[in-house]
Design an enzyme around this catalytic site. Structure first.
Site: not given
Length: 285
Positions: A62-64, A103-104, A127, A131, A152
């Site tokens: 992923a691009y994080t 993701t959250d 982001y 996602k 996290w």
């Protein structure tokens, strides 16, 4: 022999899966970094998948870079959304199982109770938006896929909050940490175990699932736990998010409800402190 492709092999989750894979010799594991599975080059991606020809795809790539995504929107969208569409289409066409990690940050943070899989999504940064688009691309192109939302993430690999705090607490006398963002950390080693449990489970039930460790804390409380376990002599103070402005807004509350994944796949969800202790022991070694 079942062949498992892991994208993002050098990331935190990919690295933890690599450690675990040694105990699962009944599978053929293929760990792909950016050079072997190029998530930012869609024309190459399908050819690479055909060449590897897996039975299961674990999309951990992923691009994080949350703040950088605000300016690198095209790249973030290519990796987090468009590439996921390609993986989903290819896996559906070739009868391949797909687990995609999300993701959250798909939530806006306005909830006051733990978010289950049916909670309304409303991302507040680029982001999170990419996602969420990736989740939609995934299920539109492969309704049989499994999506796992997590939050996290930390481990003994890569760069993360636990490693940064551990270092800073040894370098500085005082630290300020944001105290008004609430959620739960995820030890990547626990998430890796949960993924293997799902692969081995006789029931493949598609859809969205949440996974993080148990416990409801702020980043400030997370820092205090790191300080306590590490025995660091540093003064840690809580500050509001407004005192620490970042290019991307963060959700104020993104605690995930894990009851669905625990019930359907018998996945164990350890308490965050137990996992943090385990990870920090590994880091010391």
């Amino acid at each position: 022999m079942v062949k498992i492709l892991v994208t993002g092999a050098n990331g935190q989750l990919g690295s933890e899966l690599r450690v675990l894979s040694g105990g699962y010799a009944e599978y053929e594991w293929f760990f792909a970094d950016r050079s072997t599975v190029t998530l930012d080059d869609l024309s190459l991606l399908e050819k690479q998948l055909a060449l590897i020809n897996p039975d299961v795809i674990l999309n951990c790539g992923a691009y994080t870079a949350v703040d950088k995504a605000e300016s690198e929107t095209v790249l973030a969208n290519t990796i987090n959304n468009l590439a996921v569409g390609v993986l989903a289409r290819w896996s559906a066409a070739n009868n391949v199982k797909l687990i995609h990690i999300s993701t959250d940050y798909v939530f806006d943070g306005n909830s006051a109770t733990a978010l289950d899989e049916n909670a309304v999504t409303n991302p507040i940064n680029v982001y999170g938006k990419t996602k969420l688009s990736g989740e939609q691309s995934c299920l539109e192109n492969n309704p049989e896929a499994i999506i796992i939302r997590t939050s996290w993430v930390y481990s003994s690999f890569g760069n993360n909050f636990v490693k940064t705090m551990s270092r800073l607490m040894q370098e500085r006398e005082r630290l300020n940490v944001v105290e008004d963002q609430i959620g739960s950390p995820t030890y990547a080693g626990d998430l890796a175990k949960a993924i293997v449990v799902i692969i081995k489970h006789e029931n493949w039930k598609s859809g969205v699932y949440n996974f993080s460790n148990e416990g409801e804390i702020s980043w400030f409380e997370f820092a205090l736990a790191i300080q306590e376990i590490g025995g660091f002599d540093c003064e840690v103070s809580g500050i509001p998010s407004s005192a620490y402005p970042t290019p991307a807004k963060r959700p104020a509350y993104s605690l995930l409800d894990k009851s669905k994944i625990a019930a359907i796949f018998d996945v164990e969800v350890p308490h965050y402190k137990e996992s943090l202790r385990k990870c920090m022991e590994l880091m010391r070694e």
